[in-house]
Design a protein around this motif. Structure first.
Motif, short mmCIF file in Angstrom:
data_model
loop_
_atom_site.label_atom_id
_atom_site.label_comp_id
_atom_site.label_asym_id
_atom_site.label_seq_id
_atom_site.Cartn_x
_atom_site.Cartn_y
_atom_site.Cartn_z
N ARG A 1 59.11 84.53 74.13
CA ARG A 1 59.47 85.79 73.57
C ARG A 1 60.47 85.62 72.32
NH1 ARG A 1 63.45 90.05 75.36
NH2 ARG A 1 62.91 91.75 74.38
N TYR A 2 61.63 84.86 72.63
CA TYR A 2 62.50 84.79 71.57
C TYR A 2 62.15 84.13 70.44
CZ TYR A 2 66.69 87.57 73.18
OH TYR A 2 67.48 88.61 73.48
N MET A 3 61.45 82.94 70.60
CA MET A 3 60.66 82.02 69.74
C MET A 3 60.10 83.09 68.93
SD MET A 3 60.41 78.67 68.84
CE MET A 3 59.78 77.69 70.11
N LEU A 4 59.12 84.19 69.54
CA LEU A 4 58.26 84.65 68.57
C LEU A 4 59.16 86.04 67.86
CD1 LEU A 4 55.57 85.73 67.85
CD2 LEU A 4 55.42 87.00 69.72
N MET A 5 59.96 86.33 68.48
CA MET A 5 60.90 87.42 67.71
C MET A 5 61.49 86.90 66.59
SD MET A 5 62.64 89.30 71.06
CE MET A 5 63.62 90.46 70.23
N LEU A 6 62.12 85.60 66.65
CA LEU A 6 62.76 84.96 65.57
C LEU A 6 61.83 84.59 64.47
CD1 LEU A 6 65.25 82.75 67.62
CD2 LEU A 6 65.86 84.59 65.89
N ALA A 7 60.57 84.26 64.77
CA ALA A 7 59.48 84.02 63.87
C ALA A 7 59.17 85.23 62.95
CB ALA A 7 58.63 83.36 64.54
N ILE A 8 58.86 86.18 63.62
CA ILE A 8 58.50 87.53 62.96
C ILE A 8 59.81 87.80 62.30
CG2 ILE A 8 58.01 89.88 63.27
CD1 ILE A 8 56.74 89.17 66.16
N SER A 9 60.99 87.75 62.67
CA SER A 9 62.18 88.23 61.79
C SER A 9 62.29 87.25 60.62
CB SER A 9 63.49 88.17 62.54
OG SER A 9 63.56 88.75 63.79
N SER A 10 61.70 86.12 60.44
CA SER A 10 61.72 85.11 59.38
C SER A 10 60.74 85.28 58.54
CB SER A 10 62.09 83.67 60.07
OG SER A 10 63.28 83.70 60.78
N GLY A 11 59.78 86.19 58.83
CA GLY A 11 58.84 86.44 57.86
C GLY A 11 57.66 85.32 58.09
N TYR A 12 57.57 84.66 59.27
CA TYR A 12 56.32 83.93 59.33
C TYR A 12 54.77 84.58 59.66
CZ TYR A 12 59.39 79.89 61.06
OH TYR A 12 60.02 78.80 60.82
N SER A 13 53.91 83.93 58.84
CA SER A 13 52.66 84.46 59.35
C SER A 13 52.15 84.08 60.72
CB SER A 13 51.80 84.08 58.07
OG SER A 13 51.66 82.61 58.19
N ILE A 14 51.04 84.54 60.74
CA ILE A 14 50.35 84.13 62.16
C ILE A 14 50.05 82.57 62.11
CG2 ILE A 14 48.31 84.35 63.74
CD1 ILE A 14 48.31 87.34 63.49
N ARG A 15 49.40 82.24 60.92
CA ARG A 15 49.25 80.87 60.94
C ARG A 15 50.62 79.90 60.86
NH1 ARG A 15 45.12 77.77 59.03
NH2 ARG A 15 43.98 79.45 58.59
N ASP A 16 51.59 80.55 60.60
CA ASP A 16 53.01 79.84 60.39
C ASP A 16 53.47 79.77 62.04
OD1 ASP A 16 52.90 79.38 57.74
OD2 ASP A 16 54.13 81.45 57.47
N ILE A 17 53.26 80.83 62.69
CA ILE A 17 53.68 80.88 64.24
C ILE A 17 52.65 80.12 65.11
CG2 ILE A 17 53.62 82.55 66.12
CD1 ILE A 17 54.33 84.77 64.02
N GLU A 18 51.44 79.92 64.59
CA GLU A 18 50.55 78.83 65.36
C GLU A 18 51.33 77.74 65.34
OE1 GLU A 18 46.86 79.51 63.55
OE2 GLU A 18 46.29 81.31 64.84
N GLY A 19 51.79 77.15 64.06
CA GLY A 19 52.06 76.01 63.88
C GLY A 19 53.62 75.69 64.54
#
Length: 356
Positions: free
Chosen positions: A333-351
């Motif tokens: 959850r915190y990994m995902l929250m930080l990724a969204i905050s940092s502007g990651y796309s879904i493809r970026d989050i997958e990586g």
């Protein structure tokens, strides 16, 4: 002439020590120039809890004791480090919010930037300790030791574990052997990586464990002994939170027989920007539930991470969304929250979540 120079030199050394002493916020520990400086950020929890009886270890009030009294209760700390105590919050960790954790992380970032600070200790309630520790591990880029510590018995209990845990945490934060190991979790003499360590039992002292990765080391007579050289956990990344003022909402949904598939829709309608599923088995979710998840991904472009409700496990890429691999739901959850905050796309989050 030489006598004058020596006298001036001694005067300058004394002046520098006096300035360092005057800058210290805590008077709990007399300043000793031969010892490292450790800052203790207090968040509350059982380690600062009080009960009406010394026999009571279940019904008590967490966050009842301030940082000064916590430090005063462990006089042996004076022989290990100079302590600067900072009270951030004082509550049970179940009531902490992402805003509290973000504030703590920024305070730590400012503190580790000071050249005279050797390490950081955070006293924390154990219920959500691993979440804060994970957040700090992902956002504090420093070689200086950061140690998150708690207790399973309140300070008033016979055999309270808080004082020894705090003493050991300061010893770990004071040691050069702790450098470059990321954020650490310390309870019950064991040192664990924040990336992997989780709470496994609601009552016993030996609750914090990492079954698959194991402990990094132990503390013996206030000396850390590490089993391995410093290493970076697989998949660990760093997020810059300097400009982040608020973290997006990410909800965790629990998997079970006959789960309500509409709960995922409700979470998104209530403002969730991402979802983490504590799935059954590896990544099992019900067929009806997967249909709803697929629709949310397609229509709202929302990232959904499939984790596991089991204590340990591997979430494979056979799911509709993004597998968390070895991260449990609360860490994912915190990994995902930080990724969204940092502007990651879904493809970026997958990586981001993929095994490197």
């Amino acid at each position: 002439m030489w006598g004058f120079i020596v006298t001036c030199g001694i005067f300058l050394v004394l002046l520098c020590q006096l300035r360092l002493l005057s800058k210290r916020k805590s008077k709990s520990t007399p300043y000793n120039a031969l010892l490292p400086n450790v800052t203790v950020f207090a968040m509350g929890g059982t380690i600062a809890g009080c009960a009406n009886s010394s026999l009571e270890i279940v019904n008590y009030i967490p966050g009842s004791v301030g940082i000064e009294k916590l430090i005063e209760a462990v006089p042996a700390i004076k022989a290990i480090a100079n302590i600067n105590g900072v009270q951030v919050t004082n509550m049970g960790s179940e009531n902490l919010t992402p805003a509290d954790v973000l504030k703590l992380a920024k305070l730590i970032l400012a503190e580790v930037a000071k050249p005279n600070v050797h390490g950081i200790v955070i006293t924390h309630g154990t219920d959500s300790l691993e979440e804060t520790a994970m957040f700090l591990d992902l956002t504090i880029s420093t070689a200086k030791p950061i140690v998150v510590v708690g207790a399973m018995r309140p300070s008033t209990a016979i055999g309270a574990d808080g004082p020894m845990n705090l003493l050991n945490a300061v010893a770990v934060a004071s040691s050069n052997q702790s450098m470059g190991r990321g954020t650490l979790v310390l309870l019950n003499d064991r040192i664990g990586s924040a990336f992997y360590t989780t709470k496994t039992n609601g009552n016993t002292l030996d609750t914090f464990k990492s079954y698959e990765a194991g402990s990094l080391g132990i503390v013996l007579n206030q000396k850390p002994f590490y089993f391995f050289s410093p290493a970076v956990p697989t998949g660990k990344v760093f997020f810059d939170i300097y400009n982040i003022k608020q973290l997006p909402r990410v909800d965790i949904l629990y998997g079970y027989q006959g789960l309500n598939p509409k709960l995922a829709e409700s979470a998104v309608h209530l403002g969730a920007k991402g979802l983490v599923l504590a799935a059954m088995g590896a990544t099992s979710w019900t067929d009806d539930g997967n249909e709803v998840i697929s629709s949310l991904i397609r229509e709202h472009n929302i990232p959904v991470v499939y984790s596991h409700r089991t204590a340990e496990g591997y979430s494979s890429n056979s799911c509709l969304g993004i597998p968390s691999y070895f991260l449990n739901p609360q860490k994912a959850r915190y990994m995902l929250m930080l990724a969204i905050s940092s502007g990651y796309s879904i493809r970026d989050i997958e990586g981001l979540f993929s095994i490197k």
